[in-house]
Write an enzyme that holds these catalytic residues in place. Structure first.
Site, short mmCIF file in Angstrom:
data_model
loop_
_atom_site.label_atom_id
_atom_site.label_comp_id
_atom_site.label_asym_id
_atom_site.label_seq_id
_atom_site.Cartn_x
_atom_site.Cartn_y
_atom_site.Cartn_z
N ALA A 147 0.82 -1.22 0.00
CA ALA A 147 0.00 0.00 0.00
C ALA A 147 0.85 1.26 0.00
O ALA A 147 0.35 2.34 -0.34
CB ALA A 147 -0.93 0.01 1.21
N LYS A 184 -25.20 -8.91 -7.84
CA LYS A 184 -23.81 -8.90 -8.33
C LYS A 184 -23.75 -8.60 -9.82
O LYS A 184 -22.88 -7.85 -10.28
CB LYS A 184 -23.16 -10.25 -8.02
CG LYS A 184 -23.07 -10.56 -6.53
CD LYS A 184 -22.66 -12.00 -6.29
CE LYS A 184 -22.61 -12.32 -4.81
NZ LYS A 184 -22.30 -13.76 -4.55
#
Length: 453
Positions: A51, A223
């Site tokens: 990150a 979805k």
């Protein structure tokens, strides 16, 4: 017993001292939330390295504080007030994994209004209220990330909006509900009827006590709505999706599909046509040699057809605590990389390019053009020609015809695989078949999906 969340924040001393820690508040610590906590704690060094900064869970909202304390120990502040997490000044990003479409909407909108990024695995919330949520996020210049809401461990949202960014997507199709895939696998492999396969799925924890959202296709439609919006840049159109579950599916048809060289899967299909987009969930036959036919148990798979990359397929777990946590944390890593940069550089919001394709309509059921499977009960084996003659009269092309293998207590059944035909034409042909004197019962129809390039 529990630390005051307002006074509990301390900076995390990290090798990444030049970059401020991303502080996370989480609403809900059930299956997904507890998995997220465990993976963040276990892999914190790897996650921080990827990150570019540390990611720290600093506060959790839970209904049962004692249970939550047993999961997170004394390393995280606890509160029973979810809104406190959503609005807390020391939280940079809110992870909503409590579920539902009621209070969760209020929490997410409050977090956005307070300038916080949001990560959620709540597909129902986004499918129903996504337009409002993403509009608010764009106005505030924050990210709403939702990889865990679509296909659990499969990074399909990232694939569509980043890996396939150069492509014009033609269609997306997938097995995107692990519960129904488990049930269908049991029906095929063990010859169970639907009720017995569902009971086994519930006993093993693959199906909820109330499995309605799964077995009626609603979860898959949530979805699919998100997939279609990413694939085509269209607004969220859950209310317009054609949804059919597996509750009416008979074991006889599972066996007959096998006889014809096919397997039945609950598929979500979003396909771009000249007149609009097909947006549908239904049990469908897939050729037994196709990769999708070999996605078994609770696994998920999504296939994408695009103009430059061609056919690509993505496969992974369709359920699980840490499997979903993997997707949630991947979203957190994206937020950590982009927090503080210009809003235009954020991970794209759903619908950000909707103005370019807002004219795309969802095609009505009658306009969908596919091949079909028909099972026609007849009074005698010699009546197969009457069935094919009726279909020819109705302009339905016949690709394959056979008699079903004999089974005790079941009369003769004519099995037909048609060529591609518009659903409205097929419906008229079925009506005509059922009116014929040779018909000994209702005609069963299912779509057939080749899933070819």
């Amino acid at each position: 017993m529990y630390r005051d969340p307002v006074e509990s924040f301390e900076p995390l001393h990290s090798p990444l001292a030049a970059t401020r820690t991303l502080r996370v508040g989480m609403i809900g610590i059930g299956t997904v939330g507890s998995g997220t906590f465990r993976v963040l704690a276990r892999n914190q060094a790897e996650i921080a390295a990827r990150a570019g900064r540390a990611i720290e869970l600093v506060i959790v909202a839970a209904r049962n504080l004692e249970r939550a304390a047993g999961i997170v120990g004394d390393s995280v502040a606890l509160t029973a007030d979810a809104m406190q997490v959503a609005t807390h000044p020391d939280v940079d990003v809110v992870v909503e994994v409590a579920g539902g479409t009621g209070p969760a909407l209020d929490w997410v909108l409050a977090a956005i209004a307070h300038g916080k990024h949001v990560v959620t695995a709540n597909k129902a919330l986004l499918a129903v209220h996504g337009a409002r949520i993403f509009a608010a996020a764009r106005e505030q210049g924050v990210v709403v990330a939702y990889e865990g809401a679509v296909a659990v461990s499969i990074p399909i949202v990232k694939a569509l909006r980043e890996g396939l960014a150069a492509n014009r997507i033609e269609w997306v199709a997938g097995i995107i509900n692990g519960t129904t895939n488990f049930i269908l696998s049991k029906m095929r492999d063990e010859g169970l009827d639907f009720a017995a396969a569902l009971a086994q799925a519930q006993a093993l924890g693959y199906a909820e006590a109330d499995p309605t959202f799964d077995i009626e296709g609603i979860d898959a439609a949530h979805k699919l709505t998100l997939l279609a919006a990413n694939a085509f840049g269209m607004p969220l159109r859950f209310a317009d999706a054609q949804v059919e579950g597996i509750t009416a599916l008979q074991g006889l048809d599972v066996a007959c599909a096998e006889q014809l060289g096919h397997r039945i899967k609950l598929l979500g299909v979003a396909r771009r046509q000249a007149a609009g987009v097909e947006l549908r969930v239904q049990p469908a036959l897939v050729p037994s040699g196709h990769l999708m036919a070999h996605v078994n148990g609770s696994m998920n798979a999504v296939m994408v057809k695009s103009d430059a990359a061609g056919l690509t397929m993505y496969y992974g777990a369709g359920a699980g605590s840490e499997q979903t946590a993997s997707a949630v944390i991947a979203d957190l890593v994206d937020v950590a990389r982009l927090d503080g940069v210009a809003a235009a550089q954020h991970v794209p919001h759903l619908g950000v390019h909707a103005h370019a394709t807002k004219a795309l309509a969802v095609l009505p059921r009658a306009a969908v053009h596919t091949s079909h499977y028909l099972r026609v009960p007849v009074h005698a084996v010699g009546q197969i020609q009457a069935v094919t003659a009726c279909l020819a009269e109705q302009k339905v092309p016949v690709r394959q015809v056979a008699l079903a293998a004999e089974r005790p207590g079941i009369g003769p059944q004519v099995l037909v695989l048609t060529g591609p035909v518009v659903q409205g034409t097929l419906d008229l042909a079925v009506h005509a078949l059922q009116a014929r004197p040779e018909a000994a019962g209702p005609v069963v129809t299912l779509r057939v999906e080749a899933l070819e390039g």
